[in-house]
Design a protein around this motif. Structure first.
Motif, PDB file in Angstrom:
ATOM      1  N   PHE A  23      27.672 -32.214  16.535  1.00  0.00           N
ATOM      2  CA  PHE A  23      26.348 -32.312  15.917  1.00  0.00           C
ATOM      3  C   PHE A  23      25.242 -32.144  16.951  1.00  0.00           C
ATOM      4  O   PHE A  23      24.193 -31.566  16.658  1.00  0.00           O
ATOM      5  N   TRP A  24      25.453 -32.641  18.162  1.00  0.00           N
ATOM      6  CA  TRP A  24      24.474 -32.478  19.244  1.00  0.00           C
ATOM      7  C   TRP A  24      24.328 -30.996  19.609  1.00  0.00           C
ATOM      8  O   TRP A  24      23.209 -30.491  19.750  1.00  0.00           O
ATOM      9  N   LEU A  25      25.455 -30.294  19.741  1.00  0.00           N
ATOM     10  CA  LEU A  25      25.405 -28.875  20.076  1.00  0.00           C
ATOM     11  C   LEU A  25      24.767 -28.068  18.942  1.00  0.00           C
ATOM     12  O   LEU A  25      23.961 -27.164  19.184  1.00  0.00           O
ATOM     13  N   HIS A  26      25.136 -28.390  17.709  1.00  0.00           N
ATOM     14  CA  HIS A  26      24.522 -27.716  16.555  1.00  0.00           C
ATOM     15  C   HIS A  26      23.008 -27.892  16.593  1.00  0.00           C
ATOM     16  O   HIS A  26      22.247 -26.937  16.370  1.00  0.00           O
ATOM     17  N   ASP A  27      22.564 -29.107  16.874  1.00  0.00           N
ATOM     18  CA  ASP A  27      21.131 -29.406  16.888  1.00  0.00           C
ATOM     19  C   ASP A  27      20.395 -28.611  17.956  1.00  0.00           C
ATOM     20  O   ASP A  27      19.217 -28.284  17.786  1.00  0.00           O
ATOM     21  N   ARG A  28      21.079 -28.272  19.042  1.00  0.00           N
ATOM     22  CA  ARG A  28      20.436 -27.498  20.097  1.00  0.00           C
ATOM     23  C   ARG A  28      20.223 -26.039  19.678  1.00  0.00           C
ATOM     24  O   ARG A  28      19.339 -25.359  20.206  1.00  0.00           O
ATOM     25  N   ALA A  29      21.034 -25.551  18.735  1.00  0.00           N
ATOM     26  CA  ALA A  29      20.865 -24.183  18.239  1.00  0.00           C
ATOM     27  C   ALA A  29      20.031 -24.137  16.967  1.00  0.00           C
ATOM     28  O   ALA A  29      19.281 -23.177  16.747  1.00  0.00           O
ATOM     29  N   HIS A  30      20.155 -25.150  16.127  1.00  0.00           N
ATOM     30  CA  HIS A  30      19.376 -25.278  14.889  1.00  0.00           C
ATOM     31  C   HIS A  30      19.239 -26.761  14.591  1.00  0.00           C
ATOM     32  O   HIS A  30      20.236 -27.474  14.577  1.00  0.00           O
ATOM     33  N   PRO A  31      18.009 -27.260  14.365  1.00  0.00           N
ATOM     34  CA  PRO A  31      17.818 -28.704  14.170  1.00  0.00           C
ATOM     35  C   PRO A  31      18.751 -29.273  13.107  1.00  0.00           C
ATOM     36  O   PRO A  31      18.894 -28.719  12.017  1.00  0.00           O
ATOM     37  N   LEU A  32      19.400 -30.393  13.438  1.00  0.00           N
ATOM     38  CA  LEU A  32      20.339 -31.035  12.529  1.00  0.00           C
ATOM     39  C   LEU A  32      20.056 -32.538  12.505  1.00  0.00           C
ATOM     40  O   LEU A  32      20.899 -33.349  12.853  1.00  0.00           O
ATOM     41  N   HIS A  33      18.830 -32.891  12.141  1.00  0.00           N
ATOM     42  CA  HIS A  33      18.501 -34.296  11.918  1.00  0.00           C
ATOM     43  C   HIS A  33      18.256 -34.481  10.430  1.00  0.00           C
ATOM     44  O   HIS A  33      18.184 -33.508   9.677  1.00  0.00           O
ATOM     45  N   PHE A  34      18.159 -35.700   9.981  1.00  0.00           N
ATOM     46  CA  PHE A  34      18.030 -35.953   8.550  1.00  0.00           C
ATOM     47  C   PHE A  34      17.081 -37.110   8.299  1.00  0.00           C
ATOM     48  O   PHE A  34      16.802 -37.923   9.186  1.00  0.00           O
ATOM     49  N   ALA A  35      16.593 -37.166   7.070  1.00  0.00           N
ATOM     50  CA  ALA A  35      15.642 -38.218   6.677  1.00  0.00           C
ATOM     51  C   ALA A  35      16.126 -38.907   5.414  1.00  0.00           C
ATOM     52  O   ALA A  35      16.686 -38.269   4.515  1.00  0.00           O
ATOM     53  N   LEU A  36      15.902 -40.206   5.357  1.00  0.00           N
ATOM     54  CA  LEU A  36      16.165 -41.005   4.169  1.00  0.00           C
ATOM     55  C   LEU A  36      14.877 -41.748   3.839  1.00  0.00           C
ATOM     56  O   LEU A  36      14.207 -42.264   4.734  1.00  0.00           O
ATOM     57  N   THR A  37      14.517 -41.782   2.553  1.00  0.00           N
ATOM     58  CA  THR A  37      13.245 -42.373   2.127  1.00  0.00           C
ATOM     59  C   THR A  37      13.502 -43.549   1.203  1.00  0.00           C
ATOM     60  O   THR A  37      14.223 -43.429   0.214  1.00  0.00           O
ATOM     61  N   ALA A  38      12.898 -44.683   1.556  1.00  0.00           N
ATOM     62  CA  ALA A  38      12.968 -45.873   0.712  1.00  0.00           C
ATOM     63  C   ALA A  38      11.624 -46.064   0.032  1.00  0.00           C
ATOM     64  O   ALA A  38      10.583 -46.103   0.698  1.00  0.00           O
ATOM     65  N   VAL A 381      17.920 -35.962   3.322  1.00  0.00           N
ATOM     66  CA  VAL A 381      17.339 -34.620   3.377  1.00  0.00           C
ATOM     67  C   VAL A 381      17.680 -34.038   4.738  1.00  0.00           C
ATOM     68  O   VAL A 381      17.416 -34.649   5.773  1.00  0.00           O
ATOM     69  N   VAL A 382      18.301 -32.851   4.740  1.00  0.00           N
ATOM     70  CA  VAL A 382      18.718 -32.216   5.981  1.00  0.00           C
ATOM     71  C   VAL A 382      18.783 -30.710   5.761  1.00  0.00           C
ATOM     72  O   VAL A 382      18.942 -30.258   4.621  1.00  0.00           O
ATOM     73  N   THR A 383      18.625 -29.951   6.811  1.00  0.00           N
ATOM     74  CA  THR A 383      18.895 -28.515   6.757  1.00  0.00           C
ATOM     75  C   THR A 383      19.927 -28.191   7.819  1.00  0.00           C
ATOM     76  O   THR A 383      19.891 -28.740   8.917  1.00  0.00           O
TER      77      THR A 383
END
Length: 433
Positions: A23-38, A381-383
């Motif tokens: 996931f760290w390597l993926h994020d370096r090529a394309h952002p891979l973080h996510f959001a959760l909303t309460a 929510v993630v891309t």
């Protein structure tokens, strides 16, 4: 405000596990973080929230880390002293939080800087109406299920800060929690590394900002419809998750406006916690994997037949031996030290989808915290960078089921995204009548 004694918190320094590294390597090529909303209702102040974030950060070790690279160019979680950033914005409308989530997902993390989490509060002016708390995490440290417990902890700390829970131990990588280790598995226990300065041949590379916008929309089912859906799924010998997958697959087929049969792929996120040993169910950690199912949709495809197909394929791939095999394959792959671009390309090849459903299932967390009530959970929510970016986050809180859809403008317009979402909900509602 009580002070936080960091000497009581467990220090963090361990290498990333194989899938954390993926996931760290993926994020370096394309952002891979996510959001959760309460979505929350009740009176609380910004200082109360800041204090709660400090207490939650003390409790969960991976909320205090950055990623550092040793002399062998291997990544480690290393503790730092930075506080969780908090942005407070005045709530302007019911949909305001969706625009804030779009901005959060479009803003990459610098993984070399702690912490790998940030928070936005979309705050009502009088403090008594609805507010939204958006928690965004780097995917190497957390998944959607773990952030639901983080949200619970934050709200508990707002309500009763003096009775907040003790610090948790550093969560191990999920490979270390597999009941039967593969013989070739190498222990991740290593001596303290020497970390390289982030300069020269190895430096932090921020992912290029994507030249397309992301659209976020949301919806929910009433308590009555949610209960009817659960009941009908039992009658049809399938699952709520499979029915949701079927509804969105059919909605995509309808939106394509073709009478021809269509081959569509659905990716589902799988929670590994029930399969692992000695796992703390409430850790902030990464314990998820993804599996794909493949479907031929005709003009007369029935939602329940499609849902049963989804469930059957997932049941086959979710046998514990196959899940553990996938974990060990990740370890073997990471031993080859692939580049970020290679990881992204393999991810696209193996997990490309027409729709991805990340279902947090029924959340077994309380909803009342003193004067504050948790009313809804939206996300994750993630891309991921796949070509047909349609990602659906699902959560059931109390008696209601909540949906969140994120799409790329390269796939559809905002109006089409909203239509897709509404069509899927409509198909579910019609199927249970």
């Amino acid at each position: 405000m009580p002070s936080v004694d960091r000497t009581q918190a467990v220090p963090v320094c361990r290498p990333l596990g194989a899938w954390e590294k993926i996931f760290w390597l993926h994020d370096r090529a394309h952002p891979l973080h996510f959001a959760l909303t309460a979505q929350i209702r009740g009176r609380f102040s910004v200082p109360q929230l800041q204090q709660a974030l400090t207490l939650a950060q003390q409790r969960h070790p991976l909320l205090r880390v950055r990623i550092a690279v040793d002399e062998a160019e291997q990544p480690w979680f290393v503790e730092d002293s930075a506080c969780i950033p908090l942005l407070v914005v005045a709530r302007q409308s019911e949909q305001h939080w969706q625009r804030e989530v779009e901005r959060e997902i479009a803003t990459a993390f610098d993984w070399s800087q702690a912490p790998l989490v940030r928070v936005v509060l979309v705050h009502s002016s009088n403090g008594a109406e609805l507010s939204e708390l958006i928690v965004t995490c780097h995917h190497s440290i957390a998944d959607g299920i773990s952030v639901t417990y983080l949200i619970r902890d934050i709200l508990q700390a707002i309500a009763t800060p003096t009775a907040f829970g003790q610090s948790l131990s550093v969560p191990p990588a999920r490979e270390d929690l597999v009941p039967v280790q593969a013989p070739e598995t190498i222990s991740l226990l290593k001596p303290m590394p020497k970390f390289r300065r982030m300069s020269g041949s190895f430096k932090v590379v921020q992912p290029a900002r994507q030249n397309n916008r992301l659209y976020v929309s949301s919806g929910s089912l009433s308590p009555e419809t949610t209960q009817s859906l659960m009941s009908r799924c039992r009658q049809e010998q399938t699952s709520v998750h499979a029915a949701i997958c079927g509804a969105f697959l059919l909605a995509i087929r309808h939106q394509n406006h073709s009478e021809q049969s269509q081959n569509l792929t659905c990716t589902s996120s799988i929670n590994l916690r029930p399969y692992l040993t000695s796992v703390n169910q409430e850790d902030v950690s990464l314990c998820a994997v993804a599996e794909r199912t493949f479907h031929l949709l005709r003009s007369d495809t029935n939602l329940w037949d499609l849902a049963r197909s989804v469930k059957h394929q997932l049941n086959q791939s979710m046998a514990s031996d196959k899940l553990f095999e996938r974990i060990f394959q990740g370890q073997e792959w990471m031993s080859t030290n692939p580049s970020p671009d290679v990881v992204l390309q393999i991810f696209k090849d193996q997990w490309d989808y027409d729709v991805c459903i990340s279902n947090l299932t029924r959340l077994m967390i309380q909803q009342q915290f003193g004067e504050v009530e948790l009313q809804a959970i939206y996300g994750p929510v993630v891309t991921t960078g796949v070509e047909n970016e349609r990602f659906v986050g699902v959560a059931t809180l109390g008696e209601r089921l909540f949906f969140t859809l994120v799409c790329s403008e390269l796939v559809m317009l905002r109006s089409q995204s909203k239509t897709l979402h509404e069509e899927a909900i409509h198909l579910l509602s019609c199927a249970i009548k």
